[in-house]
Design a protein around this motif. Sequence first.
Motif, short mmCIF file in Angstrom:
data_model
loop_
_atom_site.label_atom_id
_atom_site.label_comp_id
_atom_site.label_asym_id
_atom_site.label_seq_id
_atom_site.Cartn_x
_atom_site.Cartn_y
_atom_site.Cartn_z
N SER A 10 0.42 -1.38 0.10
CA SER A 10 -0.02 -0.17 0.32
C SER A 10 0.80 1.39 0.13
CB SER A 10 -0.93 -0.04 1.05
OG SER A 10 -1.36 1.10 1.12
N HIS A 11 0.52 2.47 -1.25
CA HIS A 11 1.48 2.99 -0.62
C HIS A 11 0.82 4.34 -1.79
CE1 HIS A 11 1.87 2.70 -5.13
NE2 HIS A 11 2.00 1.91 -5.15
N ALA A 12 1.27 5.76 -1.46
CA ALA A 12 1.25 7.34 -1.90
C ALA A 12 1.50 6.87 -3.45
CB ALA A 12 0.96 8.00 -1.72
N THR A 13 0.90 7.92 -4.32
CA THR A 13 1.12 7.47 -6.41
C THR A 13 2.40 8.36 -5.75
OG1 THR A 13 -1.36 8.21 -6.28
CG2 THR A 13 0.18 8.94 -8.18
N SER A 63 5.13 7.07 3.79
CA SER A 63 5.73 8.33 3.53
C SER A 63 5.09 10.00 4.13
CB SER A 63 6.83 8.18 2.42
OG SER A 63 4.91 8.40 2.08
N ARG A 64 5.99 11.00 4.66
CA ARG A 64 4.87 11.86 4.75
C ARG A 64 4.65 11.93 3.75
NH1 ARG A 64 11.33 14.68 6.33
NH2 ARG A 64 10.63 14.29 8.35
N SER A 68 0.02 12.69 4.63
CA SER A 68 -0.68 14.08 4.08
C SER A 68 -1.50 13.96 3.27
CB SER A 68 0.66 14.93 3.69
OG SER A 68 1.57 15.04 2.55
N SER A 69 -2.14 12.76 2.65
CA SER A 69 -3.04 12.53 2.09
C SER A 69 -3.92 12.40 2.05
CB SER A 69 -2.17 11.92 0.62
OG SER A 69 -3.54 11.74 -0.54
N PRO A 70 -5.12 12.89 2.60
CA PRO A 70 -6.36 13.03 3.19
C PRO A 70 -7.00 11.53 2.24
CG PRO A 70 -6.29 15.01 3.05
CD PRO A 70 -5.03 14.48 2.01
N SER A 71 -6.73 11.34 0.69
CA SER A 71 -7.88 10.38 0.43
C SER A 71 -7.05 9.26 0.35
CB SER A 71 -7.96 10.95 -0.93
OG SER A 71 -6.08 10.93 -1.75
N TRP A 72 -5.33 9.18 0.03
CA TRP A 72 -4.74 7.71 0.74
C TRP A 72 -4.89 7.92 1.76
CZ3 TRP A 72 -1.23 6.08 3.95
CH2 TRP A 72 -0.03 4.77 3.03
#
Length: 84
Positions: A10-13, A63-64, A68-72
């Motif tokens: 699971s990760h942010a774009t 990660s930071r 900091s991504s509300p949707s993620w």
Amino acid sequence: MTDPIRAFLSHATSDKAFVEKVAEQLGRAAVVFDAFEFATGDDLKQAILSGLDKAEIFVLFASRAALSSPSWTALAERAVNTRS
């Protein structure tokens, strides 16, 4: 021979390039990684839930940028709570 343990990554774009390197090192048989598993046009929520069903381990790349991504963070939380 037993099947390898699979990890859902699971990760942010914004972290995709780093996580893809990890996924490649582990190998396709050992991971559920969006670029390997999800097809264009897939329902994202269903694709994630299906991926979680295939995995024994949930790996959160926190990660930071991700935190900091509300949707993620909301999506990751829903996915984990759905399977707990």
